[in-house]
Design an enzyme around this catalytic site. Sequence first.
Site, PDB file in Angstrom:
ATOM      1  N   HIS A 161      -7.845  18.496  11.127  1.00  0.00           N
ATOM      2  CA  HIS A 161      -8.883  17.699  10.463  1.00  0.00           C
ATOM      3  C   HIS A 161      -8.399  16.999   9.205  1.00  0.00           C
ATOM      4  O   HIS A 161      -9.102  16.155   8.662  1.00  0.00           O
ATOM      5  CB  HIS A 161     -10.093  18.580  10.138  1.00  0.00           C
ATOM      6  N   HIS A 180     -17.527  16.236  19.821  1.00  0.00           N
ATOM      7  CA  HIS A 180     -16.437  16.878  19.075  1.00  0.00           C
ATOM      8  C   HIS A 180     -15.265  17.243  19.988  1.00  0.00           C
ATOM      9  O   HIS A 180     -15.450  18.000  20.944  1.00  0.00           O
ATOM     10  CB  HIS A 180     -16.970  18.132  18.378  1.00  0.00           C
ATOM     11  N   TYR A 188      -6.448  19.751  28.158  1.00  0.00           N
ATOM     12  CA  TYR A 188      -5.416  19.854  29.190  1.00  0.00           C
ATOM     13  C   TYR A 188      -5.890  19.382  30.556  1.00  0.00           C
ATOM     14  O   TYR A 188      -5.748  20.067  31.564  1.00  0.00           O
ATOM     15  CB  TYR A 188      -4.841  21.281  29.243  1.00  0.00           C
TER      16      TYR A 188
HETATM   17  C1  HEM Z   1     -10.496  18.615  16.805  1.00  0.00           C
HETATM   18  C2  HEM Z   1     -13.735  16.293  14.032  1.00  0.00           C
HETATM   19  C3  HEM Z   1     -15.795  20.542  12.852  1.00  0.00           C
HETATM   20  C4  HEM Z   1     -12.410  22.886  15.408  1.00  0.00           C
HETATM   21  C5  HEM Z   1     -11.181  17.620  16.127  1.00  0.00           C
HETATM   22  C6  HEM Z   1     -10.861  16.226  16.181  1.00  0.00           C
HETATM   23  C7  HEM Z   1     -11.778  15.564  15.437  1.00  0.00           C
HETATM   24  C8  HEM Z   1     -12.669  16.554  14.877  1.00  0.00           C
HETATM   25  C9  HEM Z   1     -11.869  14.055  15.234  1.00  0.00           C
HETATM   26  C10 HEM Z   1      -9.677  15.608  16.940  1.00  0.00           C
HETATM   27  C11 HEM Z   1      -8.570  15.459  15.953  1.00  0.00           C
HETATM   28  C12 HEM Z   1      -7.251  14.961  16.564  1.00  0.00           C
HETATM   29  O1  HEM Z   1      -6.764  15.600  17.522  1.00  0.00           O
HETATM   30  O2  HEM Z   1      -6.725  13.964  16.067  1.00  0.00           O
HETATM   31  C13 HEM Z   1     -14.577  17.238  13.490  1.00  0.00           C
HETATM   32  C14 HEM Z   1     -15.711  16.933  12.673  1.00  0.00           C
HETATM   33  C15 HEM Z   1     -16.308  18.141  12.358  1.00  0.00           C
HETATM   34  C16 HEM Z   1     -15.517  19.186  12.974  1.00  0.00           C
HETATM   35  C17 HEM Z   1     -16.137  15.535  12.242  1.00  0.00           C
HETATM   36  C18 HEM Z   1     -17.528  18.405  11.549  1.00  0.00           C
HETATM   37  C19 HEM Z   1     -18.594  17.667  11.592  1.00  0.00           C
HETATM   38  C20 HEM Z   1     -15.020  21.547  13.389  1.00  0.00           C
HETATM   39  C21 HEM Z   1     -15.219  22.958  13.157  1.00  0.00           C
HETATM   40  C22 HEM Z   1     -14.228  23.610  13.878  1.00  0.00           C
HETATM   41  C23 HEM Z   1     -13.456  22.619  14.553  1.00  0.00           C
HETATM   42  C24 HEM Z   1     -16.296  23.567  12.293  1.00  0.00           C
HETATM   43  C25 HEM Z   1     -13.888  25.065  14.011  1.00  0.00           C
HETATM   44  C26 HEM Z   1     -14.651  26.086  13.823  1.00  0.00           C
HETATM   45  C27 HEM Z   1     -11.647  21.921  16.064  1.00  0.00           C
HETATM   46  C28 HEM Z   1     -10.625  22.230  17.034  1.00  0.00           C
HETATM   47  C29 HEM Z   1     -10.083  20.997  17.439  1.00  0.00           C
HETATM   48  C30 HEM Z   1     -10.772  19.965  16.704  1.00  0.00           C
HETATM   49  C31 HEM Z   1     -10.228  23.610  17.545  1.00  0.00           C
HETATM   50  C32 HEM Z   1      -9.010  20.776  18.502  1.00  0.00           C
HETATM   51  C33 HEM Z   1      -7.655  20.921  17.896  1.00  0.00           C
HETATM   52  C34 HEM Z   1      -6.600  20.772  18.992  1.00  0.00           C
HETATM   53  O3  HEM Z   1      -6.285  19.643  19.354  1.00  0.00           O
HETATM   54  O4  HEM Z   1      -6.143  21.800  19.485  1.00  0.00           O
HETATM   55  N1  HEM Z   1     -12.266  17.802  15.321  1.00  0.00           N
HETATM   56  N2  HEM Z   1     -14.477  18.596  13.651  1.00  0.00           N
HETATM   57  N3  HEM Z   1     -13.940  21.378  14.226  1.00  0.00           N
HETATM   58  N4  HEM Z   1     -11.712  20.565  15.904  1.00  0.00           N
HETATM   59 FE1  HEM Z   1     -13.108  19.586  14.755  1.00  0.00          FE
HETATM   60  N1  MTE Z   2      -1.063  31.388  23.933  1.00  0.00           N
HETATM   61  C1  MTE Z   2      -1.839  31.763  22.915  1.00  0.00           C
HETATM   62  N2  MTE Z   2      -2.292  33.026  22.875  1.00  0.00           N
HETATM   63  N3  MTE Z   2      -2.171  30.895  21.912  1.00  0.00           N
HETATM   64  C2  MTE Z   2      -1.722  29.587  21.928  1.00  0.00           C
HETATM   65  O1  MTE Z   2      -2.030  28.829  21.010  1.00  0.00           O
HETATM   66  N4  MTE Z   2      -0.468  27.856  23.180  1.00  0.00           N
HETATM   67  C3  MTE Z   2      -0.146  27.441  24.555  1.00  0.00           C
HETATM   68  C4  MTE Z   2       0.735  28.462  25.236  1.00  0.00           C
HETATM   69  N5  MTE Z   2       0.206  29.802  25.049  1.00  0.00           N
HETATM   70  C5  MTE Z   2      -0.925  29.153  23.029  1.00  0.00           C
HETATM   71  C6  MTE Z   2      -0.595  30.120  24.004  1.00  0.00           C
HETATM   72  C7  MTE Z   2       0.493  26.133  24.660  1.00  0.00           C
HETATM   73  S1  MTE Z   2      -0.517  24.756  24.661  1.00  0.00           S
HETATM   74  C8  MTE Z   2       1.844  26.000  24.919  1.00  0.00           C
HETATM   75  S2  MTE Z   2       2.539  24.494  25.193  1.00  0.00           S
HETATM   76  C9  MTE Z   2       2.725  27.184  24.947  1.00  0.00           C
HETATM   77  O2  MTE Z   2       2.018  28.393  24.668  1.00  0.00           O
HETATM   78  C10 MTE Z   2       3.835  27.033  23.936  1.00  0.00           C
HETATM   79  O3  MTE Z   2       4.674  28.162  23.950  1.00  0.00           O
HETATM   80  P1  MTE Z   2       5.779  28.328  22.835  1.00  0.00           P
HETATM   81  O4  MTE Z   2       5.118  28.237  21.480  1.00  0.00           O
HETATM   82  O5  MTE Z   2       6.421  29.649  23.070  1.00  0.00           O
HETATM   83  O6  MTE Z   2       6.746  27.190  23.021  1.00  0.00           O
HETATM   84 MO    MO Z   3       0.735  22.889  25.095  1.00  0.00          MO
END
Ligand code: HEM
Ligand code: MTE
Ligand code: MO
Length: 467
Positions: free
Chosen positions: A65, A40, A322
């Site tokens: 998602h 994931h 990152y």
């Molecule tokens: C990112 C799938 C469940 C939180 C992703 C991505 C995929 C994915 C493919 C990348 C999407 C992209 O960047 O294009 C799934 C699948 C799940 C699932 C198939 C269930 C089976 C969850 C759950 C949570 C979650 C339950 C939260 C509680 C996140 C987060 C990211 C993410 C935080 C990263 C977002 C970012 O780029 O900052 N997931 N996910 N996911 N997912 Fe899930």
């Molecule tokens: N700080 C908190 N608390 N939560 C966030 O989601 N995003 C970070 C950083 N600080 C983030 C954070 C990211 S990835 C970036 S690029 C910058 O904040 C963006 O700052 P801006 O929204 O003021 O341009």
């Molecule tokens: Mo960022």
Amino acid sequence: QELPRIYTREEVRSHSSPETRIWVTLGSEVFDVTEFVDLHPGGPSKLMLAAGGPLEPFWALYAVHNQSHVREILAQYKIGELSPEDKAPSTLKTSDPYADDPIRHPALKVNSQRPFNAEPPPELLTENYITPNPIFFTRNHLPVPNLDPDTYRLHVEGPPGGQSLSLSLDDLYQFPKHEITVTLQCAGNRRSEMTQVKEVRGLEWSIGAISTARWAGARLCDVLAQAGHQLCETEAHVCFEGLDSDPTGTAYGASIPLARAMDPEAEVLLAYEMNGQPLPRDHGFPVRVVVPGVVGARHVKWLGKVSVASEESYSHWQRRDYKGFSPSVDWDTVDFDSAPSIQELPVQSAITEPKDGATVESGEVTIKGYAWSGGGRAVIRVDVSLDGGLTWQVAKLDGEEQCPRKAWAWRLWELQAPVPAGQKELNIVCKAIDDSYNVQPDTVAPIWNLRGVLSNAWHRIHVHASH
Ligand code: HEM
Ligand code: MTE
Ligand code: MO
């Protein structure tokens, strides 16, 4: 044709650990995602929050998602359907966690509404050397917290035997006020160009995940010193925690090396002002970290806690995101522990005018853009080509002259060039050179990486000349 297997919600609930296998539901469908947990992109622990139950409440929070490729991944794990009496939408009515987000400027180009991610259009990006607050790019991972400045406290953990501080805004104002111009860039800036080479996971940023402001606040080194911290020999890190958090209370977090934090010349700030105003809510009200020359992800907003540790922050965004990888690494082979977290960013530039695909008048063309480098390295030159990189002209640098080794802010640049006679199509290219003579790579493919970060190849646009 086989009938789908039917399960009750109770059965699904009993599958919530690796031993029993991990099931989740979406709508009326049931999935066994055991094999996907470690793959994931958001980390195994996030996915596990939904184990044995519906994905909807979590996916409402992470709209990333709502994309077809995510649905396709999930579809591979389908094992059946919920029984008819269990199909009724979950009685648990989740209120919209983003309902309290601030109102945004209509000029922003929105990449994601929830969480809010948006960039200024190129036409506005280099209109001002200082980016106006309402159009400063915004990168949020979670809902924007609504913090009361009167009760706000910043917790600063002291060293063993030292004293911990709980600082109000007024307490922070007592430290010497330090103001600097700093450009902030997201590691994902220009990710959309990487996507054109091969799919990556992340938001589709164009060239606008970068902006510049005057930031004012207390120096982090002064605050750490008051708490009794000293620069120690052992490898140490300063960890920051935001007050934005997901439903389990996990906060956004990141860290920087203690050596940078303690160096007065590095000018790391606990900022409470942005362009002479209190920080806007989207940009971290009331206090955020500003780490000049360093990737945006470490500039933690809505700062709640500062601590010093022997290890980097354990946050997902420090350890599982990152980071840069070879183009050969994919999601099946990636080992996040093998790569250092991004801190200082490489040299960068882009063309903001004319727009890609535009038609320019014959005669003279004005080309504008920005250029910046990480780590305080100054941009010393921007080269521009009108013929795809065969011949080059040097652009005029505008904006504030930068101090050597403390060049925290971008330069804007401009070139007026005659449109070559008879030339109907122009392939305009720019590249910047910093004071370590680092240059941008000429193409994207060799720097492609699965997360789409550090996209800094020559920026290329194509325009038509009307003769
Ligand atoms: C990112 C799938 C469940 C939180 C992703 C991505 C995929 C994915 C493919 C990348 C999407 C992209 O960047 O294009 C799934 C699948 C799940 C699932 C198939 C269930 C089976 C969850 C759950 C949570 C979650 C339950 C939260 C509680 C996140 C987060 C990211 C993410 C935080 C990263 C977002 C970012 O780029 O900052 N997931 N996910 N996911 N997912 Fe899930
Ligand atoms: N700080 C908190 N608390 N939560 C966030 O989601 N995003 C970070 C950083 N600080 C983030 C954070 C990211 S990835 C970036 S690029 C910058 O904040 C963006 O700052 P801006 O929204 O003021 O341009
Ligand atoms: Mo960022």
